[in-house]
Write an enzyme that holds these catalytic residues in place. Structure first.
Site, mmCIF file in Angstrom:
data_model
loop_
_atom_site.group_PDB
_atom_site.id
_atom_site.type_symbol
_atom_site.label_atom_id
_atom_site.label_comp_id
_atom_site.label_asym_id
_atom_site.label_seq_id
_atom_site.Cartn_x
_atom_site.Cartn_y
_atom_site.Cartn_z
ATOM 1 N N THR A 11 17.976 -16.381 4.480
ATOM 2 C CA THR A 11 18.255 -17.816 4.430
ATOM 3 C C THR A 11 16.962 -18.501 4.032
ATOM 4 O O THR A 11 15.868 -17.948 4.209
ATOM 5 C CB THR A 11 18.743 -18.381 5.775
ATOM 6 N N SER A 12 17.086 -19.703 3.481
ATOM 7 C CA SER A 12 15.911 -20.419 2.984
ATOM 8 C C SER A 12 15.043 -20.999 4.084
ATOM 9 O O SER A 12 13.845 -21.167 3.911
ATOM 10 C CB SER A 12 16.353 -21.538 2.042
ATOM 11 N N THR A 13 15.654 -21.332 5.220
ATOM 12 C CA THR A 13 14.876 -21.922 6.316
ATOM 13 C C THR A 13 15.330 -21.341 7.644
ATOM 14 O O THR A 13 16.418 -20.785 7.749
ATOM 15 C CB THR A 13 15.058 -23.455 6.378
ATOM 16 N N GLN A 16 18.749 -22.471 9.261
ATOM 17 C CA GLN A 16 20.034 -21.958 8.801
ATOM 18 C C GLN A 16 20.481 -20.734 9.598
ATOM 19 O O GLN A 16 20.899 -19.739 9.039
ATOM 20 C CB GLN A 16 19.958 -21.636 7.301
#
Length: 187
Positions: A11-13, A16
């Site tokens: 996930t990007s962050t 999430q």
């Protein structure tokens, strides 16, 4: 020979968590016996868990991801990853697309989808640049405040005290280039 399924989730962050949990659930349901996971942007200079997964897989294994965008950031990135997998004799499976590079159709579809994904990303970045330009024109976007230049008065004071450039840089936590840019602007 039984194929070993190796999963990769990203996930990007760290915000999430639900997205990561969903990927982990889907990878386990797909039969992955080992899963590498990380929470960082695909544009990060390196993705250590992806690198570990690519080192870990062996001939006959299958690397499984839930979506194409969880694996590659561009067509060039996708080509490099799939080339590394192919060299090791490892297949790639993308769950949401029911895509498997063990088949000729799967290989073709992967290349087409990678091209489309890169095209969509370029369009998104173009819209983002247009939005920033409009916000700047409307006076709503100023950009990042220059951090080193805000210390120009302190640079001048320390320089007047006879401190060396290296001492000033260390004291104020600014780079060599920033120091000389400030001194040039003050001259």
């Amino acid at each position: 020979m039984t194929k070993v399924m190796i999963g990769y989730a990203r996930t990007s962050t760290t915000d999430q968590k639900a997205g990561l949990d969903a990927q982990l659930r889907d990878l386990q349901a797909a039969g992955c016996t080992k899963i590498f996971k990380e929470q960082l942007s695909s544009v990060a200079s390196n993705r250590p868990e992806l690198e570990r997964a690519l080192e870990f897989v062996r001939e006959g294994d299958v690397l499984v991801v839930t979506k194409l965008d969880r694996l590659a950031r561009s067509v060039a990135d996708l080509v490099a990853i799939t080339a590394a997998l192919k060299e090791k004799g490892v297949e790639l499976r993308i769950i949401t697309m029911n895509l498997d590079t063990a088949t000729p159709t799967g290989k073709l579809m992967l290349n087409l989808l990678g091209s489309i994904a890169e095209f969509e990303r370029e369009l998104m970045l173009e819209r983002q640049r247009e939005g920033i330009a409009k916000a700047k024109a409307d006076g709503k976007y100023k950009g990042r405040a220059p951090t080193a230049r805000s210390k120009a008065d302190k640079v001048l004071a320390l320089k007047t005290e006879g401190k060396t450039p290296a001492e000033i840089q260390a004291t104020l936590g600014i780079s060599r280039a920033s120091y000389f840019r400030i001194v040039k602007d003050l001259a």
